[in-house]
Structures are given as C-alpha cells and as structure tokens.
Design a protein around this motif. Structure first.
Motif, PDB file in Angstrom:
ATOM      1  N   ILE A   1      11.848  18.391 -11.101  1.00 44.05           N
ATOM      2  CA  ILE A   1      13.113  18.037 -10.434  1.00 44.05           C
ATOM      3  C   ILE A   1      13.951  17.080 -11.285  1.00 44.05           C
ATOM      4  N   ILE A   2      13.394  16.621 -12.407  1.00 48.93           N
ATOM      5  CA  ILE A   2      14.142  15.657 -13.225  1.00 48.93           C
ATOM      6  C   ILE A   2      15.464  16.276 -13.706  1.00 48.93           C
ATOM      7  N   ASN A   3      15.474  17.593 -13.827  1.00 47.06           N
ATOM      8  CA  ASN A   3      16.651  18.308 -14.356  1.00 47.06           C
ATOM      9  C   ASN A   3      17.554  18.855 -13.258  1.00 47.06           C
ATOM     10  N   ARG A   4      17.197  18.618 -12.004  1.00 45.23           N
ATOM     11  CA  ARG A   4      17.959  19.252 -10.906  1.00 45.23           C
ATOM     12  C   ARG A   4      18.969  18.319 -10.272  1.00 45.23           C
ATOM     13  N   GLY A   5      20.195  18.844 -10.059  1.00 46.24           N
ATOM     14  CA  GLY A   5      21.202  18.082  -9.318  1.00 46.24           C
ATOM     15  C   GLY A   5      20.834  18.034  -7.847  1.00 46.24           C
ATOM     16  N   GLY A   6      21.660  17.359  -7.039  1.00 43.92           N
ATOM     17  CA  GLY A   6      21.377  17.229  -5.610  1.00 43.92           C
ATOM     18  C   GLY A   6      20.228  16.277  -5.369  1.00 43.92           C
ATOM     19  N   THR A   7      19.650  16.347  -4.187  1.00 44.03           N
ATOM     20  CA  THR A   7      18.478  15.510  -3.895  1.00 44.03           C
ATOM     21  C   THR A   7      17.497  16.272  -3.008  1.00 44.03           C
TER      22      THR A   7
ATOM     23  N   ALA B   1      24.449  12.356  -6.029  1.00 49.27           N
ATOM     24  CA  ALA B   1      24.881  12.206  -7.423  1.00 49.27           C
ATOM     25  C   ALA B   1      23.799  12.783  -8.330  1.00 49.27           C
ATOM     26  N   PRO B   2      24.202  13.436  -9.431  1.00 46.62           N
ATOM     27  CA  PRO B   2      23.199  13.979 -10.346  1.00 46.62           C
ATOM     28  C   PRO B   2      22.328  12.850 -10.903  1.00 46.62           C
ATOM     29  N   GLY B   3      21.034  13.024 -10.808  1.00 46.45           N
ATOM     30  CA  GLY B   3      20.121  11.964 -11.243  1.00 46.45           C
ATOM     31  C   GLY B   3      19.359  11.377 -10.069  1.00 46.45           C
ATOM     32  N   MET B   4      19.786  11.709  -8.847  1.00 46.13           N
ATOM     33  CA  MET B   4      19.039  11.217  -7.677  1.00 46.13           C
ATOM     34  C   MET B   4      17.604  11.727  -7.711  1.00 46.13           C
TER      35      MET B   4
ATOM     36  N   TYR C   1      13.453  11.564   4.657  1.00 44.81           N
ATOM     37  CA  TYR C   1      14.427  12.645   4.512  1.00 44.81           C
ATOM     38  C   TYR C   1      15.731  12.344   5.259  1.00 44.81           C
ATOM     39  N   ARG C   2      16.855  12.733   4.628  1.00 43.50           N
ATOM     40  CA  ARG C   2      18.199  12.602   5.227  1.00 43.50           C
ATOM     41  C   ARG C   2      18.643  11.158   5.379  1.00 43.50           C
ATOM     42  N   GLY C   3      18.389  10.380   4.373  1.00 42.79           N
ATOM     43  CA  GLY C   3      18.889   9.009   4.324  1.00 42.79           C
ATOM     44  C   GLY C   3      18.355   8.148   5.455  1.00 42.79           C
TER      45      GLY C   3
ATOM     46  N   LYS D   1       0.824  -1.221   0.000  1.00 45.41           N
ATOM     47  CA  LYS D   1       0.000   0.000   0.000  1.00 45.41           C
ATOM     48  C   LYS D   1       0.850   1.259   0.000  1.00 45.41           C
ATOM     49  N   ARG D   2       2.026   1.136   0.600  1.00 41.95           N
ATOM     50  CA  ARG D   2       2.800   2.346   0.870  1.00 41.95           C
ATOM     51  C   ARG D   2       4.281   2.004   0.811  1.00 41.95           C
ATOM     52  N   ILE D   3       5.013   2.748   0.022  1.00 47.17           N
ATOM     53  CA  ILE D   3       6.456   2.499   0.053  1.00 47.17           C
ATOM     54  C   ILE D   3       7.214   3.790   0.402  1.00 47.17           C
ATOM     55  N   GLY D   4       8.394   3.600   0.959  1.00 44.18           N
ATOM     56  CA  GLY D   4       9.236   4.748   1.298  1.00 44.18           C
ATOM     57  C   GLY D   4      10.383   4.839   0.310  1.00 44.18           C
ATOM     58  N   VAL D   5      10.848   6.052   0.081  1.00 46.74           N
ATOM     59  CA  VAL D   5      12.019   6.237  -0.795  1.00 46.74           C
ATOM     60  C   VAL D   5      13.001   7.161  -0.079  1.00 46.74           C
ATOM     61  N   LEU D   6      14.283   6.809  -0.162  1.00 42.44           N
ATOM     62  CA  LEU D   6      15.309   7.656   0.455  1.00 42.44           C
ATOM     63  C   LEU D   6      16.544   7.712  -0.432  1.00 42.44           C
ATOM     64  N   THR D   7      17.319   8.772  -0.225  1.00 43.43           N
ATOM     65  CA  THR D   7      18.622   8.899  -0.888  1.00 43.43           C
ATOM     66  C   THR D   7      19.675   8.960   0.210  1.00 43.43           C
TER      67      THR D   7
END
Ligand code: F6P
Length: 332
Positions: free
Chosen positions: A64-70, A17-20, A42-44, A6-12
C-alpha cells in the motif's frame, strides 16, 4: 525499549492525501518493531465513535506504500464535535484497550485529537493534507504529489492554449489556503496566481499582468486560481472576458489532485513520520504533533501547534518577483 503501551490505534481523517497509506503502513511496521498491537480505526473519528476497529495484520498493509487514498477510509465527523460523540469515542478506547492514537490528517484532525486527549488518551498527530497549510510543520504529506499532478495537467493545458492563443484559467484546490496554487503557479510559469490569503486588486494582479505578457510577445496566458480566491475560476474568467475581450477557458482540477500514487518525497516523509509518531507514544509522549523542520523531524505540543500561523511563503514579494519574473505572483 520497555513500554507500558500495549496497543495503539491509527486513523486517517479529513480530506485524504497521497501518502496516507504509506503513513498507515509505517505506523503498523513501527508497532511490530516495538512489539505492540496496531489497531486500524476506520472512517476517521466516526470509526472511534462506532467501534469500527480492527487489529491490523501484515497483509492489511502489504503493497500500500504506492497507493493513493487510504485503506482506513476517511471522513469529516460532525458527531465527534459533540460531547456525546467524544464520550462514545472514549468508551471505544477503553473497550479495545487503546493506549494511544496516531491521527493522520490536517488541522481539523488535530483539533479532534486535542479534544480526545482531554479524556486522557495520548494522541500524536501526523500532518497529511495536500494543502500544506499546517502552521507547525514545513511540510505536509501529500503536497508534493498533488503539486506534481497539478503541474502535469497544467503543462498539458498550456500546449493547447499555446496552439489556439488562448487564456487559461485553472483552479487548483485550496479553499482557505493558497500554498498549492502559489507553488504550482511558480512551477508552471503562470501569468498570474490568485490566492485566498491576499487582497486581490484585479486590475493590477490579473489584467495588467496579461497586458504585460502580451506586450512581451505572448499570445497565451495561464492564470492559476486557488479554489478560495475571489469566487473561483469562473468568476475570474468572466472578469477577464469583460475587461480584455479574451475568451478564456476554465479548467477545475478538483479532486484529481487528491489521488494518485504518492511521490518518493511523500512516501519517505510518511514512513519517517509514521515511525516517529509510534516511537513518541512508546516513549510516553502525549498530545504532540510531528513536524518537519529544516529536514529534521520534531514534535510540538498540539495546542501550541494549532495556535501557530504560517506565512504563505517564506520569501518577500521582491525576491519572488526576482525569482519568477514580473508576471507571476499577485502580492505587492
Ligand atoms: O483540505 C483538503 C481539500 O482538498 C481542500 O483543498 C479542499 O478545499 C477541500 O479539501 C475539499 O473538500 P471535499 O473533498 O470535502 O470537497
């Protein structure tokens, strides 16, 4: 597709790296496609420990597809390396009803994912680091952008080195990995490339290469050094000065290589991998990492992936010499 997810989490996590951002966006959009919630952590791994979790909405990932950073920020979490930290992270998963996590980052991120998976939380890793040093995949998101940034800088350096007939020692990122240095070195036609994976014979790998270039009529030289080779660029420059009497100029490209708008290759790879990761979780896969093999996406067991070793370049040194001329690469 029917799913119990039902719910997933995403983190960096780890070095950004550019593309995150492109990968985060793709994860979000895939979730929308499968009709599930996408929670930004947020914050890994720190964010999971400290419950820094927010449901992502369309606007969070717009443009945000074109933005560096995360946009999710990144960190290297010491606390997550402890049992106590991981228990807190697991408690956050329970509290928010997180059925699976997509972890975007490098080897360290995958090791964290493996630890969390031991608590029964399914994880899927997406390889994302400028170092391109993840053994299980032929490509990591961010590498192409970083390489192109370094190449652009070195091309500029070459202009001034040529005018003043100087030797340039330029350091690119890669504490433990020479892939970026080697790739960039080939692309700029470097006089020599030094990488941490190879034993360096300074006389053979640098001094004689500069001499050979001089004998071929060149009066400026470009030495590319990976951060982790010898003691870095200053050490290399000092030795060149002592041995050849040249007066090298040192440039450390540093974190500039980690920023900037991702290239088409990084945006598209991130988009493909983001979708693939969510689809994998929805299909009930767990504890896998996404990998690029011969242009196709596959997934590999996370333990197996972490145990794989990567050769610096899938070519023998003879072929490399033939491709690049005699003065490029240090390996015998
Ligand atoms: O792993 C990516 C990387 O950029 C390496 O190339 C580099 O050695 C390291 O991270 C630098 O880390 P930090 O940003 O913590 O100084």
């Amino acid at each position: 597709m029917s799913t119990s997810v039902k719910r997933i989490g995403v983190l960096t996590s780890g070095g950004d790296a550019p593309g995150m951002n492109a990968a985060v966006r793709a994860v979000y959009r895939a979730c929308v496609n499968f009709g599930i919630d996408c929670l930004g952590i947020y914050r890994g791994w720190n964010g999971l420990i400290n419950s820094e979790v927010k449901r992502l909405e369309r606007n969070d990932v717009a443009h945000i597809i074109n933005r560096g950073g995360t946009i999710l920020y990144s960190a290297r979490s010491k606390e997550f390396m402890t049992d106590e930290g991981r228990k807190k992270a697991y408690a956050t998963c329970k509290l928010f009803g997180i059925d699976g996590i997509v972890a975007i980052g490098g080897d360290g991120t995958f090791r964290g994912a493996l630890e969390l998976s031991k608590y029964g939380i399914p994880v899927i890793g997406i390889p994302c680091t400028i170092d391109n040093d993840i053994s299980s995949t032929g490509y990591t998101i961010g590498f192409d952008t970083a390489a192109n940034t370094a190449i652009e800088c070195i091309d500029k350096l070459r202009d001034t080195m040529q005018s003043h007939e100087r030797c340039s020692v330029v350091e690119v990122m890669g504490r433990n990995a020479g892939y970026l240095a080697m790739y960039v070195g080939i692309a700029v036609g470097a006089t020599a490339v030094l990488v941490p994976e190879e034993t360096i014979d300074f006389d053979r790998d640098v001094i004689e290469k500069i001499r050979a270039a001089r004998l071929n009529g060149f009066t400026h030289y470009m030495i590319v050094v990976a951060e982790g080779a010898m003691n870095g660029a200053y050490d290399v420059a000092e030795k060149i000065k002592d041995t050849l009497g040249l007066d090298p100029r040192v440039t450390i490209l540093g974190h500039i290589q980690r920023g900037g708008s991702p290239t088409a290759r990084d945006r598209v790879t991130a988009t493909r991998m983001g979708y693939y990761a969510v689809k994998s979780l929805v299909e009930g896969k767990a504890n896998r990492v996404v990998a690029l093999k011969s242009g196709d996406l596959i997934d590999i067991d996370i333990i197996e992936a972490l145990n794989m070793t990567k050769t610096l370049y899938p070519l023998d040194s003879e072929t490399l010499r033939a491709m690049t001329g005699t003065n490029t690469y240090s390996r015998n």
